[in-house]
Write an enzyme that holds these catalytic residues in place. Sequence first.
Site, short mmCIF file in Angstrom:
data_model
loop_
_atom_site.label_atom_id
_atom_site.label_comp_id
_atom_site.label_asym_id
_atom_site.label_seq_id
_atom_site.Cartn_x
_atom_site.Cartn_y
_atom_site.Cartn_z
N GLU A 82 0.84 -1.20 0.00
CA GLU A 82 0.00 0.00 0.00
C GLU A 82 0.88 1.25 0.00
O GLU A 82 1.53 1.55 0.99
CB GLU A 82 -0.92 0.01 1.23
N ASP B 65 -7.67 0.98 -8.04
CA ASP B 65 -8.06 2.22 -8.71
C ASP B 65 -8.53 1.88 -10.13
O ASP B 65 -7.77 1.32 -10.92
CB ASP B 65 -6.87 3.17 -8.75
N LYS C 204 -11.59 6.91 -16.80
CA LYS C 204 -11.50 7.56 -18.11
C LYS C 204 -10.69 6.70 -19.07
O LYS C 204 -9.62 6.22 -18.73
CB LYS C 204 -10.85 8.94 -17.97
N ASP D 101 -16.09 -2.98 -8.54
CA ASP D 101 -17.48 -2.60 -8.79
C ASP D 101 -17.61 -1.80 -10.08
O ASP D 101 -18.67 -1.27 -10.37
CB ASP D 101 -18.02 -1.78 -7.62
N THR E 294 -15.42 -4.43 2.52
CA THR E 294 -14.46 -3.34 2.64
C THR E 294 -15.21 -2.01 2.55
O THR E 294 -16.37 -1.96 2.15
CB THR E 294 -13.40 -3.37 1.52
N ARG E 295 -14.52 -0.94 2.89
CA ARG E 295 -15.13 0.39 2.78
C ARG E 295 -15.50 0.71 1.34
O ARG E 295 -16.52 1.33 1.06
CB ARG E 295 -14.15 1.44 3.30
#
Length: 233
Positions: free
Chosen positions: A89, A138, A142, A174, A212-213
């Site tokens: 991370e 991430d 675009k 997602d 997860t968040r």
Amino acid sequence: MSEDRRSRSTEAFFGRRRGKAMKPRQSGQYESQLPKLRIAIDTDTAPASMSVLFEHAPAKVRLEIGFGGGEHLIHEATRFPDIGFIGVEPFVNSMAKFLANASEAGLENLRVYDDDATQLLDWMPANSINGIDLLYPDPWPKKKHWKRRFVNPQNLSRFARVLKPGSLFRFASDIDTYVNWTLNHCDEHPDFEWLAQTADDWRTPYEAWPGTRYEAKAFREGRTPAYLTFLRK
């Protein structure tokens, strides 16, 4: 290696590394715990086996790339204390939150890397990892930024090199375009096979999935996550 130098040498990390100022507790845990857990590939010689990085010399070692706040990584490390877990991370605030929670949980089967995952993957010995999780990366939504997505032929080849045959690469997202992107890239890669058996398999969370968040945000905003599992042939 300084943060500025790491930023210039990065290959696959394009986001910012710092957010808002950390709380004192998180800052303290970051400064005290990161040196204990960090894999220093700029000074350490790559071992013949990743298990030697852990005091309990686990027979299996798993890797999670981009663990965010670490909910899933801590959950899995708690479930499987005999397995070694390596988390990557580069975002400082997420790493600080994770280190504070991991310290509180008293886990001893964790190591971390706080920079570009491709550097760690290239440093690792071949056939040294028993699983890779890439969860809610991430999406770079675009189209002109799709080339920045972590799933690409080069990184899939990196995965194939370090994964032991028969191990799993798990991907959750997602974002429909990224899910399709990943399916297409893995289908075209000779070392990976999608393990879906039914049409609904991709909608089923992984065993003992803690959520997860990022997933919670997806549900709030009406998006349906996909959970893909690929076999390293």
